[in-house]
Write a protein that holds these residues in place. Structure first.
Motif, PDB file in Angstrom:
ATOM      1  N   GLY A 171      12.117  38.429  30.366  1.00 43.32           N
ATOM      2  CA  GLY A 171      10.927  39.396  30.795  1.00 43.32           C
ATOM      3  C   GLY A 171      11.978  39.649  31.757  1.00 43.32           C
ATOM      4  O   GLY A 171      11.412  40.196  33.095  1.00 43.32           O
ATOM      5  N   PHE A 172      13.164  40.290  32.050  1.00 48.32           N
ATOM      6  CA  PHE A 172      13.415  40.260  33.506  1.00 48.32           C
ATOM      7  C   PHE A 172      13.647  42.009  34.044  1.00 48.32           C
ATOM      8  O   PHE A 172      13.258  41.887  35.005  1.00 48.32           O
ATOM      9  CB  PHE A 172      15.459  40.412  33.527  1.00 48.32           C
ATOM     10  N   GLN A 173      13.661  42.432  32.960  1.00 49.36           N
ATOM     11  CA  GLN A 173      13.408  43.845  33.076  1.00 49.36           C
ATOM     12  C   GLN A 173      11.989  44.079  33.234  1.00 49.36           C
ATOM     13  O   GLN A 173      11.659  45.217  34.905  1.00 49.36           O
ATOM     14  CB  GLN A 173      13.623  45.179  31.449  1.00 49.36           C
ATOM     15  N   GLY A 174      10.403  43.856  32.729  1.00 49.18           N
ATOM     16  CA  GLY A 174       9.339  43.961  33.446  1.00 49.18           C
ATOM     17  C   GLY A 174       9.327  43.315  34.956  1.00 49.18           C
ATOM     18  O   GLY A 174       8.802  43.868  35.399  1.00 49.18           O
ATOM     19  N   GLY A 175       9.364  41.871  35.031  1.00 47.86           N
ATOM     20  CA  GLY A 175       9.627  41.358  35.976  1.00 47.86           C
ATOM     21  C   GLY A 175      10.499  41.832  37.346  1.00 47.86           C
ATOM     22  O   GLY A 175       9.647  42.242  38.508  1.00 47.86           O
ATOM     23  N   PHE A 176      11.859  42.594  37.016  1.00 51.38           N
ATOM     24  CA  PHE A 176      11.994  43.189  38.292  1.00 51.38           C
ATOM     25  C   PHE A 176      11.441  44.451  38.288  1.00 51.38           C
ATOM     26  O   PHE A 176      11.108  44.855  39.530  1.00 51.38           O
ATOM     27  CB  PHE A 176      13.301  43.081  38.222  1.00 51.38           C
ATOM     28  N   THR A 177      11.276  44.783  37.710  1.00 54.77           N
ATOM     29  CA  THR A 177      10.101  46.794  38.134  1.00 54.77           C
ATOM     30  C   THR A 177       9.140  46.567  38.151  1.00 54.77           C
ATOM     31  O   THR A 177       8.797  46.898  39.486  1.00 54.77           O
ATOM     32  CB  THR A 177      10.729  47.023  36.573  1.00 54.77           C
ATOM     33  N   MET A 178       8.603  45.115  37.641  1.00 50.90           N
ATOM     34  CA  MET A 178       7.398  45.431  39.535  1.00 50.90           C
ATOM     35  C   MET A 178       7.531  45.071  40.525  1.00 50.90           C
ATOM     36  O   MET A 178       6.892  44.573  41.773  1.00 50.90           O
ATOM     37  CB  MET A 178       6.680  43.618  38.192  1.00 50.90           C
ATOM     38  N   THR A 179       8.408  44.364  40.295  1.00 48.19           N
ATOM     39  CA  THR A 179       8.776  42.894  42.089  1.00 48.19           C
ATOM     40  C   THR A 179       9.002  44.615  42.358  1.00 48.19           C
ATOM     41  O   THR A 179       8.398  44.138  43.715  1.00 48.19           O
ATOM     42  CB  THR A 179      10.173  42.573  41.826  1.00 48.19           C
ATOM     43  N   LEU A 180       9.772  45.267  42.224  1.00 45.21           N
ATOM     44  CA  LEU A 180      10.510  46.531  43.187  1.00 45.21           C
ATOM     45  C   LEU A 180       9.340  47.406  43.262  1.00 45.21           C
ATOM     46  O   LEU A 180       9.468  48.126  44.464  1.00 45.21           O
ATOM     47  CB  LEU A 180      11.410  47.380  42.025  1.00 45.21           C
ATOM     48  N   ASN A 181       8.092  46.875  41.997  1.00 43.91           N
ATOM     49  CA  ASN A 181       7.218  48.093  42.770  1.00 43.91           C
ATOM     50  C   ASN A 181       6.589  47.307  43.671  1.00 43.91           C
ATOM     51  O   ASN A 181       5.891  48.085  44.797  1.00 43.91           O
ATOM     52  CB  ASN A 181       6.193  48.319  41.210  1.00 43.91           C
ATOM     53  N   TYR A 182       6.573  46.393  43.843  1.00 46.39           N
ATOM     54  CA  TYR A 182       5.656  45.405  44.917  1.00 46.39           C
ATOM     55  C   TYR A 182       6.203  46.449  46.616  1.00 46.39           C
ATOM     56  O   TYR A 182       5.688  46.593  47.695  1.00 46.39           O
ATOM     57  CB  TYR A 182       5.641  44.450  44.746  1.00 46.39           C
ATOM     58  N   LEU A 183       7.407  46.470  46.181  1.00 41.24           N
ATOM     59  CA  LEU A 183       8.354  46.807  47.607  1.00 41.24           C
ATOM     60  C   LEU A 183       8.356  48.421  47.879  1.00 41.24           C
ATOM     61  O   LEU A 183       7.582  47.581  49.053  1.00 41.24           O
ATOM     62  CB  LEU A 183       9.711  46.509  47.684  1.00 41.24           C
ATOM     63  N   GLU A 184       7.999  48.743  46.884  1.00 46.91           N
ATOM     64  CA  GLU A 184       7.602  50.202  46.739  1.00 46.91           C
ATOM     65  C   GLU A 184       6.235  49.958  47.691  1.00 46.91           C
ATOM     66  O   GLU A 184       6.175  51.048  49.238  1.00 46.91           O
ATOM     67  CB  GLU A 184       7.254  51.619  45.780  1.00 46.91           C
ATOM     68  N   GLU A 185       5.286  49.201  48.047  1.00 49.83           N
ATOM     69  CA  GLU A 185       4.386  49.258  48.464  1.00 49.83           C
ATOM     70  C   GLU A 185       4.124  48.210  49.746  1.00 49.83           C
ATOM     71  O   GLU A 185       4.004  48.938  50.442  1.00 49.83           O
ATOM     72  CB  GLU A 185       3.571  48.394  47.576  1.00 49.83           C
ATOM     73  N   LEU A 186       5.108  47.934  49.787  1.00 49.33           N
ATOM     74  CA  LEU A 186       5.213  46.947  51.220  1.00 49.33           C
ATOM     75  C   LEU A 186       5.993  47.789  52.145  1.00 49.33           C
ATOM     76  O   LEU A 186       5.343  47.799  53.276  1.00 49.33           O
ATOM     77  CB  LEU A 186       6.359  45.580  51.173  1.00 49.33           C
ATOM     78  N   LEU A 187       7.071  48.908  51.925  1.00 52.00           N
ATOM     79  CA  LEU A 187       7.730  49.380  52.727  1.00 52.00           C
ATOM     80  C   LEU A 187       6.223  50.933  52.521  1.00 52.00           C
ATOM     81  O   LEU A 187       6.685  51.235  54.413  1.00 52.00           O
ATOM     82  CB  LEU A 187       8.777  50.602  51.718  1.00 52.00           C
ATOM     83  N   GLN A 188       6.262  51.076  51.998  1.00 52.43           N
ATOM     84  CA  GLN A 188       4.469  52.347  52.680  1.00 52.43           C
ATOM     85  C   GLN A 188       4.129  51.265  53.866  1.00 52.43           C
ATOM     86  O   GLN A 188       3.894  51.824  54.745  1.00 52.43           O
ATOM     87  CB  GLN A 188       3.693  52.709  51.745  1.00 52.43           C
ATOM     88  N   THR A 189       3.375  50.232  53.493  1.00 50.75           N
ATOM     89  CA  THR A 189       2.560  49.655  54.898  1.00 50.75           C
ATOM     90  C   THR A 189       3.561  49.559  56.083  1.00 50.75           C
ATOM     91  O   THR A 189       2.690  49.639  57.387  1.00 50.75           O
ATOM     92  CB  THR A 189       1.362  48.030  54.149  1.00 50.75           C
ATOM     93  N   LEU A 190       4.531  49.182  56.041  1.00 47.83           N
ATOM     94  CA  LEU A 190       5.461  48.965  56.993  1.00 47.83           C
ATOM     95  C   LEU A 190       6.095  49.803  57.467  1.00 47.83           C
ATOM     96  O   LEU A 190       6.052  49.380  58.992  1.00 47.83           O
ATOM     97  CB  LEU A 190       6.794  48.053  56.691  1.00 47.83           C
ATOM     98  N   GLN A 191       6.266  51.106  56.929  1.00 46.26           N
ATOM     99  CA  GLN A 191       6.247  51.993  58.030  1.00 46.26           C
ATOM    100  C   GLN A 191       4.888  52.905  58.537  1.00 46.26           C
ATOM    101  O   GLN A 191       4.958  53.517  59.182  1.00 46.26           O
ATOM    102  CB  GLN A 191       6.125  53.209  56.941  1.00 46.26           C
ATOM    103  N   GLN A 192       3.279  52.285  58.193  1.00 47.02           N
ATOM    104  CA  GLN A 192       2.281  52.550  58.826  1.00 47.02           C
ATOM    105  C   GLN A 192       1.979  51.731  59.576  1.00 47.02           C
ATOM    106  O   GLN A 192       1.206  52.417  60.872  1.00 47.02           O
ATOM    107  CB  GLN A 192       1.272  52.678  57.821  1.00 47.02           C
ATOM    108  N   GLN A 193       2.810  50.591  60.071  1.00 47.78           N
ATOM    109  CA  GLN A 193       2.457  49.637  61.458  1.00 47.78           C
ATOM    110  C   GLN A 193       3.185  50.442  62.696  1.00 47.78           C
ATOM    111  O   GLN A 193       4.091  51.091  62.746  1.00 47.78           O
ATOM    112  CB  GLN A 193       3.072  48.333  60.738  1.00 47.78           C
TER     113      GLN A 193
END
Length: 168
Positions: A146-168
């Protein structure tokens, strides 16, 4: 949020390599830090509800990151990344392997060589990752796990985190 961000995930069985290309709506420095600083990595380097827990990280050539992906029930899956090359803000490479809690490599599980390239254009950072396996069976096993699904999900979480970090 930009809607035209690139995300490609390709498996090339002839070269035993997974290619991942992902754009992030964030500057190069922040994206680089997200991949290379322990305190940021632990916020996204696992598919939820799992979390990443780094025991130690020494980001230098010859250095290592030893970490676990931890389930909500406390089950730990340990891995090691051994950094083999670093060109600040543009590229780094590492050997990745599953281990036990004492850092012994699990030879029954696939290992791989990662090559990560970073570039920025107009405030969007592209991360291009090549993950090469020694044997086709190793590549097929990681995909089956399940690497593809897991890594895709993980990179999506990174995108969300980057948005949050940019707003700080």
């Amino acid at each position: 949020m930009k809607n035209n961000l690139q995300f490609d995930f390709t498996v090339d069985k002839t070269t035993k390599t997974v290619f991942v290309n992902r754009d992030f709506a964030a500057g190069l420095s922040l994206v680089w830090d997200a991949f290379t600083r322990q305190e940021i990595l632990d916020q996204w380097w696992a598919p939820k509800p799992w979390v990443s827990k780094t025991k130690f990280m020494d980001f230098k050539v010859g250095g290592r990151r030893f970490y676990a992906m931890v389930s909500p029930e406390g089950q730990e899956h340990w891995s090691i990344q051994e950094f083999t090359s670093i060109n600040p803000t543009t590229n780094f490479k590492f050997f990745d392997a599953f281990t036990d809690k004492d850092e012994n490599i699990n030879t029954e599980m696939p290992s791989s060589d990662w090559d990560l390239n970073f570039s920025e254009q107009n405030g969007t950072t592209k991360v291009s990752i090549a993950i090469k396996h020694k044997a086709l069976a190793d590549l097929e096993k990681i995909i089956e796990m399940g690497f593809q699904g897991g890594f895709t999900m993980t990179l999506n979480y990174l995108e969300e985190l980057l948005q949050t970090l940019q707003q700080q």
